[in-house]
Write a protein that holds these residues in place. Structure first.
Motif, PDB file in Angstrom:
ATOM      1  N   GLY A 130      19.987   3.759 -34.952  1.00 29.93           N
ATOM      2  CA  GLY A 130      20.767   3.278 -36.014  1.00 29.93           C
ATOM      3  C   GLY A 130      20.583   4.427 -37.016  1.00 29.93           C
ATOM      4  O   GLY A 130      19.662   5.130 -37.180  1.00 29.93           O
ATOM      5  N   ASP A 134      20.997  -3.007 -37.104  1.00 29.33           N
ATOM      6  CA  ASP A 134      19.547  -2.586 -37.078  1.00 29.33           C
ATOM      7  C   ASP A 134      19.291  -3.081 -38.429  1.00 29.33           C
ATOM      8  O   ASP A 134      18.125  -2.602 -39.311  1.00 29.33           O
ATOM      9  N   PHE A 189      22.615   7.656 -35.635  1.00 33.86           N
ATOM     10  CA  PHE A 189      24.022   7.492 -35.738  1.00 33.86           C
ATOM     11  C   PHE A 189      24.456   8.015 -37.094  1.00 33.86           C
ATOM     12  O   PHE A 189      23.578   7.773 -38.226  1.00 33.86           O
ATOM     13  N   GLY A 198      24.179  -5.473 -32.560  1.00 37.49           N
ATOM     14  CA  GLY A 198      24.744  -4.323 -32.998  1.00 37.49           C
ATOM     15  C   GLY A 198      23.990  -3.960 -34.129  1.00 37.49           C
ATOM     16  O   GLY A 198      24.668  -2.716 -34.755  1.00 37.49           O
ATOM     17  N   HIS A 225      26.747  -1.400 -27.649  1.00 34.98           N
ATOM     18  CA  HIS A 225      26.474  -0.659 -28.889  1.00 34.98           C
ATOM     19  C   HIS A 225      27.057   0.939 -28.455  1.00 34.98           C
ATOM     20  O   HIS A 225      27.089   1.122 -27.231  1.00 34.98           O
ATOM     21  N   LEU A 226      26.776   1.673 -29.594  1.00 34.16           N
ATOM     22  CA  LEU A 226      26.983   3.198 -29.179  1.00 34.16           C
ATOM     23  C   LEU A 226      26.142   3.832 -28.416  1.00 34.16           C
ATOM     24  O   LEU A 226      26.507   4.539 -27.919  1.00 34.16           O
ATOM     25  N   TYR A 256      27.943   0.036 -34.750  1.00 34.16           N
ATOM     26  CA  TYR A 256      27.312   0.216 -33.795  1.00 34.16           C
ATOM     27  C   TYR A 256      28.139  -0.544 -32.519  1.00 34.16           C
ATOM     28  O   TYR A 256      28.022   0.073 -31.521  1.00 34.16           O
ATOM     29  N   ASN A 258      27.306   0.961 -41.810  1.00 36.54           N
ATOM     30  CA  ASN A 258      26.165   0.727 -41.041  1.00 36.54           C
ATOM     31  C   ASN A 258      26.013  -0.859 -40.935  1.00 36.54           C
ATOM     32  O   ASN A 258      25.028  -1.462 -41.233  1.00 36.54           O
ATOM     33  N   MET A 289      19.142   0.479 -31.679  1.00 36.00           N
ATOM     34  CA  MET A 289      20.351  -0.248 -32.040  1.00 36.00           C
ATOM     35  C   MET A 289      19.794  -1.534 -30.832  1.00 36.00           C
ATOM     36  O   MET A 289      19.189  -1.370 -29.854  1.00 36.00           O
TER      37      MET A 289
END
Length: 484
Positions: free
Chosen positions: A237, A250, A316, A248, A16-17, A263, A258, A243
């Motif tokens: 998130g 939340d 994010f 990925g 994920h990010l 993510y 979202n 996250m």
């Protein structure tokens, strides 16, 4: 000495990010001074490993442009070396068997919490007679191996993100190095592998900060040099929750901003984000880059300051990610932008119109789907108009479009035709441009109409004006045109 960093994901789900930012920071820190960026797959937890996860990790890193140095290092192939370290620590008297059950440990933690003390192992088995310990082990009683933490010391280090850090060993407690099944603990092998790979800087999430003093004690006991550490605040998130690599998500509704795609790197790629947009966004989330431009990775590395990190968690922000997508696309050369738009767009746009199409739609394209939508609008004989445009046309006067069609001659340029339409209808400003845009594109906004007009064939211009007239309110006698 040049910096050696590493990214050490476990193959238990999608990157994920937050994971991608950790990889990026380590890559940038290494490349900043010409060092090395290593990739280690921490694949010792077979029960949680997901099929195909390692290949997905490699694909995500390659897409982001985060090329690693040397071969991929697989932690699962280092077991013999890990066990040698266990043996060495045992022979030095730094490890001892612990037979305490989970229930016993839970009761001890509860008692400590009630007394206002930090929960730590109370040392129940630390002074166990070696002969008694051997007897119980030979009787197949389950046990872990604990590291004997020296009493009365302070473990200190300077963290790249949080500054000076100090931990009292009396608050740490003897910790587990190998589990009851004989498998080494995560933070133990993690430190061993950093030493084996010659890692000099570890940048990771600050949820690992409490592991660091234990790892420093382990490295010291084995005679290994310790790396520098930087514990960067977690990336949360948009709801403020962590996250998850597993999904990925939340727990928020599935929208582009979202859902899992917001993510998970693989989903962001599928959504049409450009990799440079992603790395430029992530480089500025808790990191420090003194530039407002979308920079290629090499320039990001030069601009990146590996000594400056934020100290608080960041959420994010889909608007910020979209901002960097816009800045990135604006900076792309036409060939690069065309390649990013993808094959569906290539198949729809005539080769002879490619350059003109790119120039016209560039400001209105944020994702490949936008590019495809405008390819249909400009090069399809019967594009589907949007509801809002249909509503505007239905509220217009059919005479406007009939007069606009009468003013058109094949090959007439936009400026000349617009002047004739203005004279024929008496319309100006929004009353002139809005119905023309709705008729020619089926949209209420979009690229500059002059560019759109130049890409439409005479037949399509006539067909769209006729369709607009058929949708509009019929004229009655010489009734005047409605104007805004």
């Amino acid at each position: 000495m040049p910096t050696v960093t590493r990214f050490a994901p476990s193959p238990t789900g999608q990157i994920h990010l937050g994971n991608a930012r950790t990889a990026l920071f380590n890559w940038l820190a290494a490349r900043h001074d010409g060092g090395k960026f290593l990739l280690r797959i921490e694949d010792t937890d077979a029960a949680r490993e997901m099929t195909g996860a390692t290949d997905a990790i490699l694909a995500d890193l390659a897409w982001l442009g985060l090329v690693w140095d040397g071969d991929v290092f697989h932690q699962s192939r280092q077991r013999a070396r890990h066990l040698d370290a266990v043996k060495a620590l045992t022979e030095k008297g730094r490890l001892y068997p612990c037979f305490c059950s989970e229930r016993t440990l839970a009761l001890a933690r509860r008692a400590q919490e009630r007394a206002g003390k930090p929960p730590r192992y109370p040392g129940t088995c630390a002074a166990l007679d070696p002969a008694e310990a051997a007897r119980r082990a030979n009787a197949d009683e389950p046990y872990t191996l604990r590291f004997r933490v020296p009493a009365g010391r302070i473990v200190s280090f300077v963290d790249r993100a949080h500054g000076e850090q100090s931990f009292a060993t009396d608050d740490i407690g003897d910790f587990v190095v190998t589990r009851s099944d004989g498998s080494p603990a995560f933070f133990f092998v993690n430190a061993l592998d950093d030493a084996a790979q010659g890692v000099s800087l570890v940048l990771r999430g600050d949820d690992h900060l409490s592991n660091t003093p234990r790892q420093l004690l382990i490295l010291e006991a084995l005679g290994h040099a310790a790396p520098e550490y930087g514990h960067v605040p977690l990336m949360l998130g948009s709801s403020g929750r962590p996250m998850s690599k597993r999904d990925g998500l939340d727990g928020e509704p599935e929208t582009r901003a979202n859902r899992a795609g917001a993510y998970a790197v693989s989903h962001l790629r599928d959504d049409g984000y450009h990799p440079l947009a992603l790395v430029n966004y992530l480089a500025r989330v808790a990191g420090h880059v003194d530039s407002v431009d979308a920079l290629p990775l090499a320039d990001l590395a030069r601009a990146f300051d590996p000594g400056k990190f934020a100290r608080s968690a960041a959420r994010f922000d889909s608007d910020q990610l979209d901002h960097w997508q816009r800045v990135t696309l604006d900076a792309l050369a036409p060939d690069a932008l065309w390649a990013w738009m993808g094959e569906p767009v290539h198949a729809r746009v005539p080769v002879t119109e490619r350059d003109a199409y790119i120039a016209v739609v560039r400001p209105n394209v944020l994702f490949p789907g936008d590019a495809l939508d405008w390819a249909f609008v400009l090069f399809d004989d019967n594009p589907m108009p949007q509801k809002a445009a249909v509503a505007l046309l239905q509220d217009a006067d059919a005479a406007f479009f009939e007069r606009a069609a009468s003013a058109y001659d094949d090959g007439l340029e936009w400026g000349a035709w617009l002047a004739k339409v203005k004279t024929a209808t008496g319309a100006k400003g929004p009353a002139l441009f809005k119905p023309l845009r709705a008729a020619l594109t089926g949209r209420l906004d979009g690229p500059d109409l002059a560019g759109v007009f130049a890409l439409l064939t005479p037949a399509r211009i006539r067909q769209r004006l006729a369709l607009a007239a058929s949708l509009a309110s019929p004229s009655v006698g010489a009734a005047p045109l409605r104007r805004e």
